[in-house]
Design an enzyme around this catalytic site. Structure first.
Site, PDB file in Angstrom:
ATOM      1  CG  HIS A 269      -2.455   0.613   0.908  1.00 60.16           C
ATOM      2  ND1 HIS A 269      -3.512   0.428   1.501  1.00 60.16           N
ATOM      3  CD2 HIS A 269      -2.854   1.255  -0.293  1.00 60.16           C
ATOM      4  CE1 HIS A 269      -4.670   0.822   1.027  1.00 60.16           C
ATOM      5  NE2 HIS A 269      -4.056   1.695  -0.154  1.00 60.16           N
TER       6      HIS A 269
ATOM      7  CG  ASP B 142      -6.148  -0.625   4.402  1.00 60.21           C
ATOM      8  OD1 ASP B 142      -6.105  -1.582   5.269  1.00 60.21           O
ATOM      9  OD2 ASP B 142      -5.272  -0.152   4.090  1.00 60.21           O
TER      10      ASP B 142
ATOM     11  CG  HIS C 237      -4.150  -1.916   8.622  1.00 62.37           C
ATOM     12  ND1 HIS C 237      -4.255  -3.085   7.845  1.00 62.37           N
ATOM     13  CD2 HIS C 237      -3.876  -2.828  10.098  1.00 62.37           C
ATOM     14  CE1 HIS C 237      -4.050  -4.144   8.345  1.00 62.37           C
ATOM     15  NE2 HIS C 237      -3.984  -3.807   9.609  1.00 62.37           N
TER      16      HIS C 237
ATOM     17  CG  ASP D 280      -2.479   1.852   5.482  1.00 55.50           C
ATOM     18  OD1 ASP D 280      -2.099   1.393   6.304  1.00 55.50           O
ATOM     19  OD2 ASP D 280      -2.753   1.450   4.300  1.00 55.50           O
TER      20      ASP D 280
ATOM     21  CG  HIS E 235       2.796  -1.530   4.463  1.00 58.53           C
ATOM     22  ND1 HIS E 235       2.137  -2.851   4.260  1.00 58.53           N
ATOM     23  CD2 HIS E 235       3.180  -1.405   5.608  1.00 58.53           C
ATOM     24  CE1 HIS E 235       2.172  -3.618   5.448  1.00 58.53           C
ATOM     25  NE2 HIS E 235       2.798  -3.014   6.191  1.00 58.53           N
TER      26      HIS E 235
ATOM     27  CG  ASP F 285      -4.845  -3.295   2.448  1.00 61.65           C
ATOM     28  OD1 ASP F 285      -4.945  -4.503   2.357  1.00 61.65           O
ATOM     29  OD2 ASP F 285      -3.934  -2.721   2.979  1.00 61.65           O
TER      30      ASP F 285
ATOM     31  CG  ASP G 179      -5.315  -5.408   5.019  1.00 62.71           C
ATOM     32  OD1 ASP G 179      -6.261  -4.533   5.160  1.00 62.71           O
ATOM     33  OD2 ASP G 179      -4.123  -5.197   5.572  1.00 62.71           O
TER      34      ASP G 179
ATOM     35  CD  GLU H  34      -0.086  -4.391   1.775  1.00 67.65           C
ATOM     36  OE1 GLU H  34       0.485  -5.454   1.874  1.00 67.65           O
ATOM     37  OE2 GLU H  34       0.432  -3.391   1.930  1.00 67.65           O
TER      38      GLU H  34
END
Length: 346
Positions: free
Chosen positions: A126, A149, A151, A153, A166, A257, A259, A302
Site C-alpha cells: 500500500h 482497508d 488499517h 495507513d 505501507h 487493500d 485486507d 496487498e
C-alpha cells in the site's frame, strides 16, 4: 384523500427515488481501463506481494473485463530499482527505494489518465498509493479518496512503530499533515495533493493510537467496522457519497487493500485483521462506486500469494481481488448483458 400515513409513504418514496437518481447518473457505456502492474514490496517486510500483478492477470482479469464490455489496455509491469545502501531514515525503512518507486508510478498513472483510461494499479503493497494518488491528481486535478482497508495507513514517519512505509502513505498525501513530515530522501518530487475532507475510510479495525489521534484532529470521515455493523453497507455507501459530494463531485480514487475483507475470505495478505468485511460487503462497495460514474482510478493492493497456507487460500484471495475489480467496471450480481445482445432466432 390519502391518509397521513399514505402521504408520508409517498413522500418517502419520492425521496428514495430522488436520492437514487442523485446517486446514480448512468455510467458511460464503453469503459476503457488502463492496467499498470506495480510489483513493489519494499513498503513492508514480507516477500510475495510483488507476485500479485501477474497472479491477478493469470486469473483472467483482462479477458473478464473485456467480456463485460470494457476496452482494456495493459501497460505491463513497472520495474523498480533497489537503491543500494538504503539505510533507515527517522526509523522508516527503504525510504529511498519507496520514494523512487512511487515517482515512477506517479508518472505511469499520469500517462494512463492522459490516455483517457480509468487507471487500475495492481500492487504491490500500500505504499504505492503515494505515487498512484499523486499521479492521478497531477493528471485530473483534485480527487476524492475512498480508502477501503483494515488499517488507516496514516502514521507519519515519526509515529510509525514498524518503520514500514505501507502504514504511512496517507500522511504523505494530505495537505494538513505536511508540517508533521520530516524531509525524506527521494521524496522531493512529492507534493501533497489530498485534502482531509476529501477522504473517506471504510472497514477500519486495527488502528494505532497516533492514527486515531490524527483522524480525530483532522475530522476525517471514518466508517470503521463498528459503523459498518451499525449502519449496514448500503447506508455507509450512501453517506460516503453524500459526504464527498457535499461540495463538488470530484473524480473518485478507490484505494482497496485486500485486507479490508475478512481473512476467512482473503487470507493471503501480509497483515490480516480478524473481523473484516464480508465478500458481499466488499463487492457492494465496488458496485456502488461504479454506479456513480465517477470512478477514475483504483488501487488493488496487498494481495500476497506467498502468505496463503494452502493453494485454496491463494485462490480465494486472488479471485476475490479480481471480483472486486470486475465490480468496479460494471459487473452486477443480478447479471449483465452487452447492449447489442439479441436472442438467437430459431
Amino acid at each position: 384523500s390519502v391518509g397521513m400515513k399514505g402521504a408520508r409513504t409517498l413522500q418517502q418514496l419520492s425521496l428514495t427515488v430522488k436520492r437514487s437518481l442523485h446517486h446514480h447518473p448512468p455510467p458511460p457505456l464503453q469503459r476503457s481501463v488502463g492496467i499498470i502492474g506495480a510489483p513493489f514490496s519494499k513498503g513492508q517486510s514480507k516477500d510475495g506481494v510483488e507476485c500479485a500483478p501477474n497472479k491477478l492477470r493469470a486469473a483472467g482479469l483482462l479477458d473478464r473485463l473485456r467480456q463485460q464490455g470494457c476496452a482494456v489496455k495493459d501497460y505491463g509491469n513497472l520495474t523498480f530499482e533497489n537503491v543500494a545502501l538504503d539505510e533507515p531514515v527517522n526509523g522508516s525503512k527503504s525510504v529511498r527505494t519507496v520514494g523512487s518507486a512511487n515517482q515512477r508510478l506517479s508518472e505511469a498513472v499520469k500517462a494512463v489518465k492522459r490516455d483517457g483510461h480509468t487507471a487500475v494499479i495492481l500492487g504491490g503493497d500500500h505504499s504505492l498509493a503515494i505515487g498512484s494518488i499523486h499521479g492521478h491528481t497531477a493528471a485530473v486535478g483534485p480527487v476524492s479518496v475512498v480508502w477501503v482497508d483494515a488499517h488507516a495507513d496514516i502514521n507519519t514517519p515519526l509515529t510509525s512503530n514498524t518503520g514500514n512505509i505501507h502504514g504511512q502513505p496517507m500522511s504523505y498525501l494530505l495537505y494538513e499533515l505536511q508540517s508533521k513530515l520530516p524531509p525524506l530522501p527521494n521524496f522531493s518530487w512529492m507534493k501533497p495533493c489530498v485534502s482531509s475532507r476529501d477522504l473517506v475510510y471504510i472497514g477500519l479495525r486495527d488502528v494505532d493510537p497516533a492514527e486515531h489521534y490524527i483522524m480525530k484532529l483532522l475530522a476525517v470521515k471514518v466508517f470503521s467496522m463498528t459503523q459498518v455493523d451499525q449502519l449496514g453497507m448500503a447506508r455507509v455507501m450512501e453517506e460516503t457519497c453524500d459526504y464527498l459530494w457535499d461540495r463538488t463531485k470530484k473524480p473518485i480514487h478507490l484505494s482497496y487493500d485486500i485486507d479490508a475483507i475478512d481473512p476467512s475470505i482473503t487470507p493471503a495478505t501480509g497483515t490480516p485483521a480478524v473481523g473484516g468485511l464480508t465478500y458481499r460487503e466488499g463487492v457492494y462497495i465496488t458496485e456502488y462506486l461504479y454506479q456513480t460514474g465517477l470512478l477514475s482510478a483504483v488501487d488493488m493492493v496487498e494481495v500476497n500469494p506467498l502468505r496463503g497456507r494452502t493453494e485454496d487460500d491463494v485462490h480465494s484471495t486472488v479471485s476475490t481481488a479480481v471480483d472486486l475489480l470486475l465490480g468496479c467496471f460494471g459487473r452486477r450480481r443480478e447479471g449483465n448483458h452487452l447492449p447489442d445482445y439479441s436472442l438467437p432466432e430459431p
